[in-house]
Design a protein around this motif. Structure first.
Motif, mmCIF file in Angstrom:
data_model
loop_
_atom_site.group_PDB
_atom_site.id
_atom_site.type_symbol
_atom_site.label_atom_id
_atom_site.label_comp_id
_atom_site.label_asym_id
_atom_site.label_seq_id
_atom_site.Cartn_x
_atom_site.Cartn_y
_atom_site.Cartn_z
ATOM 1 N N UNK A 62 68.172 24.411 76.691
ATOM 2 C CA UNK A 62 67.165 23.363 76.896
ATOM 3 C C UNK A 62 66.213 23.741 78.016
ATOM 4 N N UNK A 63 66.750 24.275 79.113
ATOM 5 C CA UNK A 63 65.892 24.682 80.228
ATOM 6 C C UNK A 63 64.941 25.804 79.812
ATOM 7 N N UNK A 64 65.424 26.711 78.968
ATOM 8 C CA UNK A 64 64.549 27.774 78.456
ATOM 9 C C UNK A 64 63.418 27.185 77.619
ATOM 10 N N UNK A 65 63.738 26.207 76.776
ATOM 11 C CA UNK A 65 62.704 25.553 75.960
ATOM 12 C C UNK A 65 61.663 24.890 76.860
ATOM 13 N N UNK A 66 62.136 24.242 77.918
ATOM 14 C CA UNK A 66 61.205 23.561 78.829
ATOM 15 C C UNK A 66 60.325 24.581 79.543
ATOM 16 N N UNK A 67 60.904 25.664 80.021
ATOM 17 C CA UNK A 67 60.099 26.702 80.688
ATOM 18 C C UNK A 67 59.074 27.307 79.740
ATOM 19 N N UNK A 68 59.468 27.553 78.501
ATOM 20 C CA UNK A 68 58.522 28.079 77.511
ATOM 21 C C UNK A 68 57.395 27.082 77.250
ATOM 22 N N UNK A 69 57.736 25.808 77.158
ATOM 23 C CA UNK A 69 56.715 24.781 76.925
ATOM 24 C C UNK A 69 55.760 24.690 78.106
ATOM 25 N N UNK A 70 56.289 24.780 79.324
ATOM 26 C CA UNK A 70 55.430 24.727 80.517
ATOM 27 C C UNK A 70 54.483 25.925 80.535
ATOM 28 N N UNK A 71 55.003 27.100 80.222
ATOM 29 C CA UNK A 71 54.141 28.292 80.188
ATOM 30 C C UNK A 71 53.052 28.150 79.131
ATOM 31 N N UNK A 72 53.397 27.631 77.973
ATOM 32 C CA UNK A 72 52.421 27.434 76.906
ATOM 33 C C UNK A 72 51.354 26.422 77.314
ATOM 34 N N UNK A 73 51.791 25.328 77.944
ATOM 35 C CA UNK A 73 50.829 24.314 78.398
ATOM 36 C C UNK A 73 49.921 24.870 79.493
ATOM 37 N N UNK A 74 50.466 25.715 80.361
ATOM 38 C CA UNK A 74 49.637 26.340 81.396
ATOM 39 C C UNK A 74 48.589 27.259 80.775
ATOM 40 N N UNK A 75 48.984 28.020 79.750
ATOM 41 C CA UNK A 75 48.027 28.907 79.077
ATOM 42 C C UNK A 75 46.899 28.120 78.416
ATOM 43 N N UNK A 76 47.242 26.942 77.911
ATOM 44 C CA UNK A 76 46.239 26.109 77.237
ATOM 45 C C UNK A 76 45.511 25.186 78.212
ATOM 46 N N UNK A 77 45.802 25.313 79.513
ATOM 47 C CA UNK A 77 45.204 24.472 80.557
ATOM 48 C C UNK A 77 45.397 22.983 80.279
ATOM 49 N N UNK A 78 46.560 22.616 79.804
ATOM 50 C CA UNK A 78 46.878 21.208 79.551
ATOM 51 C C UNK A 78 47.751 20.677 80.677
ATOM 52 N N UNK A 79 47.689 19.376 80.839
ATOM 53 C CA UNK A 79 48.481 18.720 81.885
ATOM 54 C C UNK A 79 49.972 18.777 81.529
ATOM 55 N N UNK A 80 50.774 19.016 82.548
ATOM 56 C CA UNK A 80 52.224 19.087 82.336
ATOM 57 C C UNK A 80 52.836 17.734 82.681
ATOM 58 N N UNK A 81 53.220 17.016 81.656
ATOM 59 C CA UNK A 81 53.876 15.723 81.808
ATOM 60 C C UNK A 81 55.180 15.773 80.998
ATOM 61 N N UNK A 82 56.089 14.875 81.276
ATOM 62 C CA UNK A 82 57.321 14.850 80.475
ATOM 63 C C UNK A 82 57.038 14.700 78.977
ATOM 64 N N UNK A 83 56.041 13.905 78.637
ATOM 65 C CA UNK A 83 55.711 13.705 77.228
ATOM 66 C C UNK A 83 55.183 14.985 76.590
ATOM 67 N N UNK A 84 54.242 15.653 77.280
ATOM 68 C CA UNK A 84 53.668 16.868 76.696
ATOM 69 C C UNK A 84 54.711 17.989 76.601
ATOM 70 N N UNK A 85 55.582 18.082 77.594
ATOM 71 C CA UNK A 85 56.645 19.093 77.554
ATOM 72 C C UNK A 85 57.615 18.786 76.415
ATOM 73 N N UNK A 86 57.983 17.517 76.274
ATOM 74 C CA UNK A 86 58.921 17.127 75.210
ATOM 75 C C UNK A 86 58.341 17.434 73.842
#
Length: 104
Positions: A62-86
């Motif tokens: 699960x932590x790996x999935x979250x880290x991957x999602x955060x990296x993807x959101x950072x690449x897309x310059x999107x805000x990192x919120x619990x909803x967007x990560x989920x």
């Protein structure tokens, strides 16, 4: 005869009891505990260890999935919120909220 049950040590002598009140107090308590909670044996140490190992693996994944999602959101310059990560990681909102602070 002596036996252990739910933390009680019970000694039973071989004699005929006329009524319930003649039973030793700790035996009466043990019988009441059995009536209240049933007689389900505790899980074996092997089961406990297996459950801990499975939980560790699940949390790590699960932590790996979250880290991957955060990296993807950072690449897309999107805000990192619990909803967007989920949504990006494909996990529940509550899980994302639980582990998000550890991942940052």
């Amino acid at each position: 005869m002596k036996f252990e049950l739910f933390g009680y040590s019970i000694n039973i002598e071989k004699k005929v009891l006329e009524n319930k009140e003649e039973m030793p107090k700790d035996l009466q308590e043990a019988i009441e505990t059995i009536k209240k909670y049933g007689v389900t044996p505790p899980p074996s140490q092997k089961k406990v260890n297996s459950a801990k190992k499975a939980t560790e693996i699940r949390v790590k994944r699960t932590k790996e999935k979250i880290n991957n999602a955060i990296n993807l959101l950072n690449l897309e310059n999107k805000e990192i919120t619990p909803y967007s990560v989920a949504k990006t990681a494909g996990i529940s909102y509550n899980t994302a909220k639980k582990y998000l602070n550890e991942a940052k």
